[in-house]
Design an enzyme around this catalytic site. Sequence first.
Site, PDB file in Angstrom:
ATOM      1  N   VAL A 127      -0.790  -9.024   5.835  1.00 32.77           N
ATOM      2  CA  VAL A 127      -1.678  -9.719   6.751  1.00 32.77           C
ATOM      3  C   VAL A 127      -1.013 -11.199   6.302  1.00 32.77           C
ATOM      4  O   VAL A 127      -0.694 -12.345   6.834  1.00 32.77           O
ATOM      5  CB  VAL A 127      -3.186  -9.890   6.256  1.00 32.77           C
ATOM      6  CG1 VAL A 127      -3.988 -10.341   4.847  1.00 32.77           C
ATOM      7  CG2 VAL A 127      -3.734 -11.091   6.667  1.00 32.77           C
ATOM      8  N   TYR A 175      -2.508   0.304  11.501  1.00 32.39           N
ATOM      9  CA  TYR A 175      -3.987  -0.086  11.332  1.00 32.39           C
ATOM     10  C   TYR A 175      -4.829   0.517  13.246  1.00 32.39           C
ATOM     11  O   TYR A 175      -4.475   1.947  12.697  1.00 32.39           O
ATOM     12  CB  TYR A 175      -4.563  -1.382  11.132  1.00 32.39           C
ATOM     13  CG  TYR A 175      -4.299  -2.088   9.908  1.00 32.39           C
ATOM     14  CD1 TYR A 175      -4.745  -1.636   8.995  1.00 32.39           C
ATOM     15  CD2 TYR A 175      -3.335  -3.067   9.841  1.00 32.39           C
ATOM     16  CE1 TYR A 175      -4.213  -1.795   8.281  1.00 32.39           C
ATOM     17  CE2 TYR A 175      -3.089  -4.070   9.193  1.00 32.39           C
ATOM     18  CZ  TYR A 175      -3.291  -3.465   8.419  1.00 32.39           C
ATOM     19  OH  TYR A 175      -3.111  -4.067   6.954  1.00 32.39           O
ATOM     20  N   LYS A 197       0.258  -0.958  -0.024  1.00 31.37           N
ATOM     21  CA  LYS A 197      -0.144   0.388   0.283  1.00 31.37           C
ATOM     22  C   LYS A 197       0.929   1.451   0.503  1.00 31.37           C
ATOM     23  O   LYS A 197       0.242   1.825  -0.840  1.00 31.37           O
ATOM     24  CB  LYS A 197      -0.990  -0.264   1.259  1.00 31.37           C
ATOM     25  CG  LYS A 197      -2.067  -1.303   0.875  1.00 31.37           C
ATOM     26  CD  LYS A 197      -2.803  -0.715   2.138  1.00 31.37           C
ATOM     27  CE  LYS A 197      -3.855  -2.444   1.989  1.00 31.37           C
ATOM     28  NZ  LYS A 197      -4.628  -2.245   3.536  1.00 31.37           N
TER      29      LYS A 197
END
Lengths: 571, 571
Positions: A255, A237, A63
Amino acid sequence: MSAALRELHDSLLSEEGGTLATYIPELARVDPALFGLALATLDGRVHAAGDADVPFTLQSISKPFVYARALADLGLEAVLSRVGAEPSGEAFNAISLEPGTGRPSNPMVNAGAILTTSLVSGDGPAARFERIRDTLSAFAGRRLELDEAVLASELETGDRNRALAYLMRNAGALRCEVDEALDVYFRQCALLATAEDVAVMAATLANGGVNPRTKEAVVPGPVAEHVLALMASCGMYDGAGEWLLRVGLPAKSGVSGGIVAVSPGQFGIGLFSPRLDVRGNSVRGVAASRVLAERFQLHLMHYPGRTAPVIARSGDARTLRSRRLRRRAERDVLHQHGGAIHLRALQGDIEFAAAESVLQSLGALPGKARWLVLELEGVTRLHPIAARMLDAAVAELGGRGIAVVTGDVHRRGLLPHASVEHASVEEAQEECEDALLARHGALLSPDTVLAWEAHDAWAALDEEARAALAAALPVRAYGRGERVLAQDGEELFLVLSGRVGLYGPGVRGRRLGSAGPGTAVQRPGQAGGGLVAELSTSGRVLGAAQQERLERERPRVLARLWKWLAGVGRE
Amino acid sequence: MSAALRELHDSLLSEEGGTLATYIPELARVDPALFGLALATLDGRVHAAGDADVPFTLQSISKPFVYARALADLGLEAVLSRVGAEPSGEAFNAISLEPGTGRPSNPMVNAGAILTTSLVSGDGPAARFERIRDTLSAFAGRRLELDEAVLASELETGDRNRALAYLMRNAGALRCEVDEALDVYFRQCALLATAEDVAVMAATLANGGVNPRTKEAVVPGPVAEHVLALMASCGMYDGAGEWLLRVGLPAKSGVSGGIVAVSPGQFGIGLFSPRLDVRGNSVRGVAASRVLAERFQLHLMHYPGRTAPVIARSGDARTLRSRRLRRRAERDVLHQHGGAIHLRALQGDIEFAAAESVLQSLGALPGKARWLVLELEGVTRLHPIAARMLDAAVAELGGRGIAVVTGDVHRRGLLPHASVEHASVEEAQEECEDALLARHGALLSPDTVLAWEAHDAWAALDEEARAALAAALPVRAYGRGERVLAQDGEELFLVLSGRVGLYGPGVRGRRLGSAGPGTAVQRPGQAGGGLVAELSTSGRVLGAAQQERLERERPRVLARLWKWLAGVGRE
């Protein structure tokens, strides 16, 4: 360093908490015991421990790098208008869209990342993906491959991401087809990299967007700056705030068990261990990051203690002189009027605050100052803003009638308002001294030949010696660049015009100083080094034969001459 | 700097957007045109422009400083268990409590701040408030007063804060009486400070918790680090992410129009202008922060460009020698075996990455290395972690049989494993050279007196001169610390034992070098300076009378002697 990483690796092997990600079935098939750490420095070295060469799919670690691509392609304002920059305080797959517009809160949650991917320039999804793969490969410094099995698994199970994309499309935020957007997004997530690759990708961000191994400028400096800020506020997060508090490094986790972390201006870190905590962050990766940050004091806000003064040396030409040998008449003028030439030697890393303190010192130069020699050789980093501030001060000093002269050829051009720039501080000092002497009528013009009677040695001799030496010492002239005392048996050169440079041993010997009219130089000793005419130069030479004759016939003359010479440059 | 602030101040005066805060009626009575800017440096100077000396109530600007107090009183873990560290992504007065526990999301929103205030040690609200006032006053460097009118206004209208407190108390998060908690909280918000005060408070955080004006350690360094991290992630309410992206500075705004911003390790900024944007941040304050951050490149993530190498100079004693004058026998040994003594001169700001690169260089020392002189004089900042890494490397080199010697008295104690520490690198080099010479049997013990026939001058003389000089030059002995050639008419000292130090002019003249047995020193010239016996020292003295006699009777002897001397220290 590698040993420290290995030790850290081994100390965390007993940490077996956490569980494999299950929402992409293929990820659940990975060996949960894998654990790799890597650290890439800005001079291009990579230290690694454990399974740092085992590839894993980047997942969310992609990202920030795709965000960098979008920022470089579209600019900050255009990207911000489509994707926010606020931490959502929610999980990675949260539906945090702005009411009304559907704008996702930030590019580190899935919704924002899907939208960011859609912003990358490219004619269709295939071209867009290749552009993304090229970018991530450039960050890593090698071509990254795709894990087709994981990709197939993502495509099969990515319903939540499909839902997010449809919601954004419904709100008008996502402006391409949902399948097209997701296809590229799933592919970027399935790119394979090792912990070593990730460390280099991180080091590229730490290094202002330039890959420290390939030297390729992957994205512009301000883009790297913006990506790091976003990683700092939104990277981890819903644990981003506590991460910044405890670890204090911009980071992003994925992840598949990877973490990328950056120590800006220092290096990049890549971590990989597949077992995740409840927030979706690698358990060992988080633990290793904490230990690294604490043990190596990497926290962004860490205060490293007081620095040494930015001004290492300061004074004027009454005490701080060049290494030019000068005749007494010149030395007397420098001694009396040397207060017109000031020297400030700066050192260390000069950013805004340090430059500000230099400005204070320059503002306090006395009214009779006319020259300022700014020594920059000890400066390890001159931040662009500091250079601009110093140059503005230099311009202002110019307005007050103070010429600023710098040395150090490597800094040339940094201070455009400095009136003269020299290859070394030594030469800068000599130039200022010459200018001061000229103002007081004590400088010989380059084509003036000092009368033998005006040479300093003359004053040290008696009548007999003067008469004897004038006859004994032949006059010799050297063209600019010629070696002085180049012939065998030549022992001493009494300079009458021009200038002789004294160089250390070797072909590119360091310039140790110089000698002007009224002084003398000897033939270099066995250690070597050289004497070179830096201008058209003339003087009188004492050769071995004359010396022998004088020793036989007029030893007292020779005693006077050598005694004078033994004192030259030592007062 | 002050000029730049004034210019910035003037350029933003035309910005009249925003509205006064209304939720505390008293705040709506302030002059909306007020505008003050201040910047405090870590060396204790304060630059200011506009209404930087007009007091305003701190309001939410008090939050990070009270948080600092609570962290210092209770420790990070205890505080984190009661107040989170996650950005809420919501407005300052949001009800962002953790479901179940009622734990507020972070100490920068009102709920978290009220709870944080209740954590400060103190026997009852009055004592707690005085402790808070003392802390904030220590941050500012002067006693802060209370604005009773604003306090009364807050007390009257703080119903939303009362509601937050009751909710927290209901959930068990707030463990004292609501009125008690709010009383202290309202008082801290009503403390008066100027933009200049706020800049100094910020500079104290930038300076590792030490007030740069009063030098008081207000909170420990790690507390300042944690507070700054929290300001970076949560300081600017729901605009915190975009603030970190664009401005890149830890900051906190208050509803009275103040902003505190910190450039860690550089300085503190205080801003005041009462008109607020929709998020409750000062319009001019935000604009000024952006301009300052951009113009002065203050962004936390700004990459300042490549730094100069951390190792400024490196080599061994075959070429890098001390300035000790040594007899030929010693010079020959150093020339042949000097590869056993290595020198590394470090420079600049040495943090983890730079230390790591020094370690690489030290690891590559050749097998025959026995001594390493580590020059730290050009080091402007040695981060504690870098010092520890270097010391570990020093210990490791010790295990390989390489003794590490450092100079620079100011760094003493930083490298406990360095075998010897000297007042200067010069002396460290001399010591290593002595040790190498001793190993090769070429060093004279301090109480050995060189035979006159073994003095270097002897070799330069002929038979006649040797006989003549031995008779003409009286032997002289100096005790340690005595001045050499202290009597009028003494011109030359030929050293036979001990050591003479050469010092520059002035009472505390710099040590320029030294001279050992077999060499010679002259009486200093008119520029002054001194010769001091650094050990019990003996040698032969040439006085003016002897010189005159030799000149009359044996001028050739004198010619030989002076010629030899003219070459000493020049090979």
